[in-house]
Design an enzyme around this catalytic site. Sequence first.
Site, short mmCIF file in Angstrom:
data_model
loop_
_atom_site.label_atom_id
_atom_site.label_comp_id
_atom_site.label_asym_id
_atom_site.label_seq_id
_atom_site.Cartn_x
_atom_site.Cartn_y
_atom_site.Cartn_z
N ILE A 13 1.03 44.69 18.51
CA ILE A 13 0.75 43.33 19.02
C ILE A 13 0.65 42.82 18.39
N ASP A 33 -10.62 45.43 13.87
CA ASP A 33 -10.08 46.18 14.22
C ASP A 33 -11.49 47.85 13.91
N ILE A 60 -15.82 47.18 19.26
CA ILE A 60 -15.89 46.09 19.92
C ILE A 60 -17.05 46.46 21.11
N THR A 125 -3.18 42.00 30.49
CA THR A 125 -1.15 42.67 30.99
C THR A 125 -0.77 42.52 32.71
N ASP A 126 0.70 42.51 32.93
CA ASP A 126 0.97 42.28 33.98
C ASP A 126 0.46 43.13 35.22
N GLU A 127 0.16 44.53 34.80
CA GLU A 127 -0.10 45.96 35.48
C GLU A 127 -0.49 45.53 36.37
N TYR A 150 -6.00 51.90 33.38
CA TYR A 150 -5.75 51.84 32.24
C TYR A 150 -5.94 50.29 32.97
N ALA A 152 -7.38 49.40 35.41
CA ALA A 152 -7.99 49.06 36.53
C ALA A 152 -9.20 47.92 35.93
N LYS A 154 -8.32 46.46 32.41
CA LYS A 154 -7.87 45.93 31.80
C LYS A 154 -8.20 44.61 33.43
N LYS A 189 5.06 55.50 23.25
CA LYS A 189 4.85 54.48 24.45
C LYS A 189 6.51 54.26 24.09
N ASN A 249 14.62 52.98 33.78
CA ASN A 249 13.67 53.24 32.28
C ASN A 249 14.94 53.53 31.90
N GLY A 275 0.27 57.75 39.93
CA GLY A 275 0.23 57.04 40.47
C GLY A 275 0.64 55.75 40.34
P1 NAD Z 1 -1.89 49.34 20.27
O1 NAD Z 1 -2.51 50.59 21.47
O2 NAD Z 1 -1.21 49.07 19.40
O3 NAD Z 1 -3.49 48.59 19.25
C1 NAD Z 1 -5.31 48.40 20.01
C2 NAD Z 1 -5.47 47.86 18.66
O4 NAD Z 1 -7.48 47.72 19.45
C3 NAD Z 1 -5.55 49.07 17.62
O5 NAD Z 1 -5.81 48.44 16.62
C4 NAD Z 1 -7.28 49.61 17.65
O6 NAD Z 1 -7.60 50.04 16.99
C5 NAD Z 1 -7.65 48.67 18.86
N1 NAD Z 1 -8.98 48.39 18.91
C6 NAD Z 1 -9.28 49.72 20.25
N2 NAD Z 1 -10.26 50.02 20.25
C7 NAD Z 1 -11.60 49.07 19.34
C8 NAD Z 1 -12.74 48.89 19.43
N3 NAD Z 1 -13.57 49.33 20.77
N4 NAD Z 1 -13.05 47.77 18.69
C9 NAD Z 1 -12.20 47.13 17.92
N5 NAD Z 1 -10.91 47.74 17.82
C10 NAD Z 1 -10.62 48.33 18.88
O7 NAD Z 1 -2.56 47.96 21.37
P2 NAD Z 1 -1.06 47.01 21.98
O8 NAD Z 1 0.37 48.06 22.58
O9 NAD Z 1 -1.49 46.53 20.98
O10 NAD Z 1 -2.18 46.18 22.91
C11 NAD Z 1 -2.49 44.80 21.90
C12 NAD Z 1 -2.98 43.59 23.81
O11 NAD Z 1 -2.24 43.64 24.62
C13 NAD Z 1 -3.85 45.25 24.86
O12 NAD Z 1 -4.89 44.42 25.38
C14 NAD Z 1 -2.75 46.02 25.97
O13 NAD Z 1 -3.85 45.57 26.84
C15 NAD Z 1 -2.28 44.39 25.71
N6 NAD Z 1 -0.30 43.98 26.42
C16 NAD Z 1 0.29 45.22 25.98
C17 NAD Z 1 1.43 45.62 26.16
C18 NAD Z 1 2.48 46.26 25.80
O14 NAD Z 1 3.79 46.29 26.16
N7 NAD Z 1 2.49 46.93 24.59
C19 NAD Z 1 1.52 44.41 26.89
C20 NAD Z 1 0.99 43.06 27.97
C21 NAD Z 1 -0.53 43.10 27.12
O1 DAU Z 2 3.21 46.28 31.63
C1 DAU Z 2 3.00 45.51 30.67
C2 DAU Z 2 2.18 47.22 30.28
O2 DAU Z 2 3.17 47.90 29.55
C3 DAU Z 2 1.34 47.00 28.83
O3 DAU Z 2 -0.54 46.42 29.40
C4 DAU Z 2 0.76 48.39 28.55
O4 DAU Z 2 -0.17 48.89 27.54
C5 DAU Z 2 1.71 48.87 27.91
O5 DAU Z 2 1.18 50.64 27.33
C6 DAU Z 2 3.06 49.38 29.09
O6 DAU Z 2 2.56 50.09 29.78
P1 DAU Z 2 3.86 50.99 30.45
O7 DAU Z 2 3.30 52.40 31.19
O8 DAU Z 2 4.75 50.35 31.51
O9 DAU Z 2 4.69 51.51 29.37
P2 DAU Z 2 4.72 53.06 28.87
O10 DAU Z 2 5.50 52.72 27.40
O11 DAU Z 2 4.17 54.02 29.15
O12 DAU Z 2 6.09 54.09 29.64
C7 DAU Z 2 7.01 52.62 30.35
C8 DAU Z 2 7.81 53.38 31.41
O13 DAU Z 2 7.74 54.45 31.12
C9 DAU Z 2 7.21 53.87 32.45
O14 DAU Z 2 7.86 53.34 33.61
C10 DAU Z 2 6.62 55.74 32.50
C11 DAU Z 2 8.27 55.79 31.64
N1 DAU Z 2 7.59 57.00 30.61
C12 DAU Z 2 6.80 56.84 29.86
C13 DAU Z 2 7.23 57.56 28.58
C14 DAU Z 2 5.95 57.52 27.59
C15 DAU Z 2 8.77 58.21 30.24
O15 DAU Z 2 9.46 57.84 31.40
N2 DAU Z 2 8.84 58.89 29.79
C16 DAU Z 2 7.53 58.81 28.74
O16 DAU Z 2 7.45 59.81 27.59
#
Ligand code: NAD
Ligand code: DAU
Length: 339
Positions: A13, A33, A60, A125-127, A150, A152, A154, A189, A249, A275
């Site tokens: 993101i 980063d 960080i 995050t909504d989690e 995760y 917890a 956040k 993901k 899913n 969980g």
């Molecule tokens: P990501 O895992 O793709 O990227 C995380 C980035 O943070 C990486 O570039 C990594 O190198 C950097 N990083 C990790 N630990 C670090 C540290 N100790 N110091 C400096 N940099 C560090 O994550 P993402 O999916 O892009 O998510 C970004 C943010 O958005 C997160 O805070 C996540 O909780 C939040 N978020 C993600 C989603 C989602 O669906 N992916 C949804 C809602 C919120």
């Molecule tokens: O809701 C926001 C969150 O969404 C973010 O805060 C997280 O950073 C992000 O990783 C994401 O979390 P989820 O656990 O929802 O995403 P994930 O893509 O891991 O899984 C999405 C759904 O798919 C979940 O119900 C678990 C399921 N899944 C996931 C994987 C990786 C599977 O069934 N098989 C899989 O191999």
Amino acid sequence: MTRILVTGGAGFIGSNYVRMLLERGEDEVLNLDALTYAGNLENLAEVEDSPAYSFVKADIRDAERIQAIFEQHRPEVVVHFAAESHVDRSVLDATEFVQTNVVGTQVLLDAARRTGVTRFVHVSTDEVYGSLGDTGLFTEDSPLQPNSPYSASKTGSDLLVRAAYHTHGFDTVITRCSNNYGPYQFPEKLIPLMIANALEGKKLPVYGDGKNVRDWIHVRDHCEGVDVVRRRGQAGEVYNLGGNSERQNLQVVRGILELAGKGEELIEYVTDRPGHDRRYAIDASKVQAEFGWEPTMTFEQGLEETFRWYVDHRDWWERVRSGAYQDYYARNYGARLGG
Ligand code: NAD
Ligand code: DAU
């Protein structure tokens, strides 16, 4: 021009957000980063030569170094994406999640406050709200009931951000968004994993009964939402962001198989995630009413576009899937097979 320090700008993101800011051309961006397994500067190749962009590799968790970087660069605004972000990895080992997400966030809050940062945007995050039954939506007033290490961690970071506002009067805003998908998402993901596996003709590992629901949002819409909150959000407030696109899913996985021209025999039901939250769904009416923000992309449009991106960028995901990723895949999925 505002000097914006973006943490985690080499991740999924964060890199989409940095690209959006640089394309708009209104701000200077410093990307901070640590380049963990999830951080990849290739994600920013198109914009790295921009005179408004610079990068610093830093962790960080390292308070001294973070303080020095803030003193040197004097950012005006911080947008904090850096985190350990994958639930399954937090089940295997929560240590880094606590260190980066909780401790790292406090390190940033302290350095930012001490050096006169005027706004701290915390991307959450909504989690943090836990899991929903068949009906209802998370609002900003829903109780915080995280269920995974995760989420917890956040939630811990959200509470530290809240405390910085209430105790020190530091200008903070928090966004809580639902599941993102789109270009440059690490293929651990759901959506990029299933696309990559389908393209390689590998099994698609669906956890449990495949009926867990997520509310999908295209990453570009999320980035626009974070930015509107950065510019117009009220200090101390929380803003939900969501995609209005709830899908089970299995619906998502079937959509990907259809785009790939592959059959359902590739689906493999595996042992459920411990969980595993059943359903997430977001009420984003606050940010819509206050700022007119709403997602612009339908899920079907976004999924097709994302699928094409992974087809066109096969070298990118094949590279990030080599090396350490293989060990993680074996650890996470090895034990689940046959479940
Ligand atoms: P990501 O895992 O793709 O990227 C995380 C980035 O943070 C990486 O570039 C990594 O190198 C950097 N990083 C990790 N630990 C670090 C540290 N100790 N110091 C400096 N940099 C560090 O994550 P993402 O999916 O892009 O998510 C970004 C943010 O958005 C997160 O805070 C996540 O909780 C939040 N978020 C993600 C989603 C989602 O669906 N992916 C949804 C809602 C919120
Ligand atoms: O809701 C926001 C969150 O969404 C973010 O805060 C997280 O950073 C992000 O990783 C994401 O979390 P989820 O656990 O929802 O995403 P994930 O893509 O891991 O899984 C999405 C759904 O798919 C979940 O119900 C678990 C399921 N899944 C996931 C994987 C990786 C599977 O069934 N098989 C899989 O191999």
